[in-house]
Design a protein around this motif. Structure first.
Motif, mmCIF file in Angstrom:
data_model
loop_
_atom_site.group_PDB
_atom_site.id
_atom_site.type_symbol
_atom_site.label_atom_id
_atom_site.label_comp_id
_atom_site.label_asym_id
_atom_site.label_seq_id
_atom_site.Cartn_x
_atom_site.Cartn_y
_atom_site.Cartn_z
ATOM 1 N N GLU A 180 -30.899 48.763 -5.687
ATOM 2 C CA GLU A 180 -30.569 49.698 -4.616
ATOM 3 C C GLU A 180 -31.326 49.226 -3.375
ATOM 4 O O GLU A 180 -32.555 49.159 -3.400
ATOM 5 C CB GLU A 180 -31.008 51.108 -4.994
ATOM 6 N N PHE A 181 -30.611 48.890 -2.316
ATOM 7 C CA PHE A 181 -31.243 48.417 -1.096
ATOM 8 C C PHE A 181 -31.472 49.603 -0.170
ATOM 9 O O PHE A 181 -30.530 50.270 0.246
ATOM 10 C CB PHE A 181 -30.387 47.334 -0.439
ATOM 11 N N GLU A 182 -32.737 49.859 0.113
ATOM 12 C CA GLU A 182 -33.153 51.039 0.861
ATOM 13 C C GLU A 182 -33.802 50.607 2.176
ATOM 14 O O GLU A 182 -34.886 50.018 2.164
ATOM 15 C CB GLU A 182 -34.129 51.856 0.016
ATOM 16 N N PRO A 183 -33.156 50.878 3.305
ATOM 17 C CA PRO A 183 -33.706 50.455 4.598
ATOM 18 C C PRO A 183 -35.058 51.075 4.918
ATOM 19 O O PRO A 183 -35.857 50.484 5.636
ATOM 20 C CB PRO A 183 -32.651 50.890 5.621
ATOM 21 N N ARG A 184 -35.364 52.241 4.365
ATOM 22 C CA ARG A 184 -36.648 52.891 4.673
ATOM 23 C C ARG A 184 -37.846 52.155 4.078
ATOM 24 O O ARG A 184 -38.982 52.394 4.485
ATOM 25 C CB ARG A 184 -36.648 54.338 4.187
ATOM 26 N N ILE A 185 -37.617 51.243 3.135
ATOM 27 C CA ILE A 185 -38.729 50.500 2.540
ATOM 28 C C ILE A 185 -39.278 49.464 3.528
ATOM 29 O O ILE A 185 -40.458 49.155 3.515
ATOM 30 C CB ILE A 185 -38.305 49.837 1.211
ATOM 31 N N TYR A 186 -38.426 48.969 4.420
ATOM 32 C CA TYR A 186 -38.871 48.000 5.424
ATOM 33 C C TYR A 186 -39.762 48.708 6.434
ATOM 34 O O TYR A 186 -39.385 49.756 6.964
ATOM 35 C CB TYR A 186 -37.655 47.366 6.115
ATOM 36 N N GLU A 187 -40.948 48.171 6.677
ATOM 37 C CA GLU A 187 -41.936 48.740 7.613
ATOM 38 C C GLU A 187 -42.322 50.170 7.247
ATOM 39 O O GLU A 187 -42.624 50.994 8.105
ATOM 40 C CB GLU A 187 -41.445 48.652 9.057
ATOM 41 N N ALA A 188 -42.330 50.485 5.965
ATOM 42 C CA ALA A 188 -42.586 51.846 5.500
ATOM 43 C C ALA A 188 -44.071 52.175 5.485
ATOM 44 O O ALA A 188 -44.919 51.340 5.168
ATOM 45 C CB ALA A 188 -42.015 52.017 4.092
ATOM 46 N N SER A 189 -44.357 53.428 5.785
ATOM 47 C CA SER A 189 -45.698 53.971 5.632
ATOM 48 C C SER A 189 -45.851 54.463 4.193
ATOM 49 O O SER A 189 -44.876 54.520 3.430
ATOM 50 C CB SER A 189 -45.890 55.142 6.593
#
Length: 163
Positions: free
Chosen positions: A78-87
């Motif tokens: 599952e590709f989740e955009p929120r994981i990129y640069e995530a806090s």
């Protein structure tokens, strides 16, 4: 109920070229080798995950390709955009939402970036402060069965692998 969480930092990527977007940086040759070696370790050490969540950045997707090449059996990621640069908060939210959507989930792999992944480790296991998570590094956490999986101190690092 979540029993195991594997967090993996993407493997080493090339430096940006010109105006190349950070999210579009591919793995370096060393990164591909390290990701493949991590895949062999995962294949030989960990049970197959029930779910794999991955950042949308090119280097994380290419890391996944190397894990598959090494023989890791896994469901469709599952590709989740929120994981990129995530806090830390973003990553805990992503994990919580995945658990809520699938309460029977036992093994989750999360492939992303620092500093967020190290913050997840520090949050879930205070002893994790002894570890740094280099490119292609990973940690397998055992979740305390009496804890909510995203609560502070809810896990213990069972094993780590570093290139």
């Amino acid at each position: 109920m979540l029993k195991e969480l594997v967090v993996m930092r993407h493997a080493h990527a090339v430096h940006p070229s010109g105006w190349q977007a950070d999210a579009q940086r591919p793995l370096s040759p060393t990164g591909r080798e390290d990701a493949f070696a991590a895949g062999i370790w995962l294949r030989d050490t960990c049970d197959q995950p029930d779910a794999v969540m991955c950042s949308t950045a090119l280097r994380t997707r290419e890391t996944l390709v190397q894990l598959a090449r090494a023989g890791c059996l896994m469901p469709t990621p599952e590709f989740e955009p929120r994981i990129y640069e995530a806090s830390l908060g973003d990553l805990l939210e992503v994990i919580e939402e995945r658990i809520q959507a699938r309460p029977a989930l036992e093994r989750l792999w999360l492939i992303g970036h620092n500093p967020g992944l190290e913050q997840v480790l520090f949050h879930l296991d205070a002893a994790a402060r002894l570890y740094a998570l280099p490119p292609a590094g990973l940690a397998r956490l055992q979740i305390d069965r009496d804890a909510r999986p995203t609560d502070p101190g809810a896990a213990t690092i069972a094993t780590t692998w570093m290139p």
